[in-house]
Design an enzyme around this catalytic site. Structure first.
Site, PDB file in Angstrom:
ATOM      1  N   GLY A   1       0.792  -1.223   0.000  1.00 34.69           N
ATOM      2  CA  GLY A   1       0.000   0.000   0.000  1.00 34.69           C
ATOM      3  C   GLY A   1       0.823   1.270   0.000  1.00 34.69           C
ATOM      4  O   GLY A   1       1.991   1.291  -0.402  1.00 34.69           O
ATOM      5  N   CYS A   2       0.192   2.337   0.497  1.00 35.07           N
ATOM      6  CA  CYS A   2       0.774   3.676   0.373  1.00 35.07           C
ATOM      7  C   CYS A   2       2.059   3.864   1.162  1.00 35.07           C
ATOM      8  O   CYS A   2       2.846   4.759   0.859  1.00 35.07           O
ATOM      9  CB  CYS A   2      -0.252   4.726   0.795  1.00 35.07           C
ATOM     10  N   ASN A   3       2.282   3.052   2.197  1.00 28.31           N
ATOM     11  CA  ASN A   3       3.515   3.203   2.972  1.00 28.31           C
ATOM     12  C   ASN A   3       4.716   2.531   2.317  1.00 28.31           C
ATOM     13  O   ASN A   3       5.855   2.716   2.734  1.00 28.31           O
ATOM     14  CB  ASN A   3       3.353   2.616   4.375  1.00 28.31           C
TER      15      ASN A   3
END
Length: 359
Positions: free
Chosen positions: A137-139
């Site tokens: 995901g975004c991390n």
């Protein structure tokens, strides 16, 4: 002297088509007042998206899961290549200099991964090592930076690249729920690459001074919130027959409440206080996420100007968002030797990733 990986180049790329939030509403003929409010109060002005052509009713034609996977493959590779080339140009390097390529994506699944496809497409040396980080995901951009910084230190003088390429429009679902409205109002397509090297370049072909003023990566700190493991999910929607993303409305406050803890741990033992950090490059996760981080860390709006600027102009481009902000900071030419910066990303897990850098 401890050898550190240094950032020597960055590059970004987006698809050629972009839409204002109003244009997206008009394109999909979204009339629900609550859904429209989510779009128009998102602090996003434009996003780059790859939308399907209109059907007989004027709305974009429906895409099956197979179509979405094809879209991801095509546009993650195309945008990824352009971001990689821009990154190498800024670093004063060539494709022949790349000794490790790490590709990050969460908007589609491929085997072999993006790294193999891009190495084949560009004719990169087949002895180049590679890795793929999928589904974090975004991390994930900072997860990858952490691992590849370690590779760079273990292979001094060799150039490594982290490439985050996300075709978020290949992860969209269309229905009348507010869950879908929140997701579809937020994400945009884009790719970003960052080049690292530790020590002096091993290849005479690589300019010794390229990126010499780039920051050193000093340390990382991570924090996972297991109680919020279901707050951000990309899972199978049996009703729609495709994967669908879910964002819990409370996630901005959960992230904000834990941002202080991980930041303090990042700085622990360095002698640095938050006020000593000159540059904050935070993931453009959404207006409420940014506001929560600002409040909990006591930051000024100026400190997150690039974060909010990227959100305004591109939306949330997932794992590469913080590199879009880093590129804008470089273009400002305001960072000076000795100054410190903090990189911060957040995403499913729920997870906050941080890194401390110094020019």
């Amino acid at each position: 002297m401890t050898v550190r990986a240094r950032i020597v180049g960055v590059g970004t790329a987006v698809p050629p088509t972009s839409y204002s939030q109003q244009e997206v509403l008009d394109t999909f003929q979204i009339t629900d007042a609550r859904a429209r409010g989510v779009f128009l109060n998102s602090a996003i002005e434009r996003r780059h998206l790859v939308l399907p052509p209109p059907g007989a009713d004027g709305r974009p034609v429906g895409e099956q899961q197979g179509d979405l996977l094809d879209k991801h493959r095509t546009h993650a590779v195309e945008s990824g290549i352009r971001a990689l080339e821009a990154c190498l140009k800024r670093a004063g390097a060539s494709l022949a200099d790349v000794r490790h390529l790490c590709c990050v994506t969460s908007t589609g699944f491929l085997t072999p991964g993006l790294s193999a496809l891009i190495i084949r497409e560009l004719g990169i040396d087949r002895d180049c090592s590679r890795s793929d980080i999928v589904g974090m995901g975004c991390n994930a951009g900072l997860n990858a930076l952490n691992l590849v910084a370690g590779w760079s230190v273990a292979n001094p003088g060799e150039l490594a690249v982290v490439l985050c390429s996300e075709a978020c429009s290949a992860a969209y679902a269309m229905d009348a729920t507010m869950r879908t409205a929140v997701v579809n109002s937020l994400f945009g397509d884009g790719a970003a690459a960052v080049a690292l090297i530790a020590g002096e370049p091993a290849s005479p072909a690589h300019p010794a001074g390229a990126g010499a003023d780039g920051p050193r990566i000093l340390r990382f700190a991570s924090h996972i919130i297991p109680d919020a493991v279901d707050a951000m999910r990309y899972d199978w929607d049996r009703d729609l027959g495709r994967f669908s993303f879910f964002l819990d409305p409370q996630i901005p406050y959960v992230i904000g409440a834990h941002a202080e803890e991980v930041t303090d741990r990042l700085l622990a033992g360095t002698g640095l206080l938050r006020d000593d950090i000159s540059h904050w490059l935070v993931h453009s996760g959404g207006k409420k996420v940014i506001d929560a981080v600002v409040v909990n860390l006591g930051l000024s709006r100026h400190a997150v100007r690039h974060t909010t600027g990227v959100l305004r102009d591109y939306g949330n481009v997932s794992s590469g968002s913080f590199l879009f902000s880093y590129e804008r900071l470089l273009e400002e030419q305001v960072a000076t030797p000795g100054e410190y910066g903090v990189l911060m990303t957040m995403g499913p897990g729920s997870t906050i990733e941080t890194a401390l850098i110094q020019w």
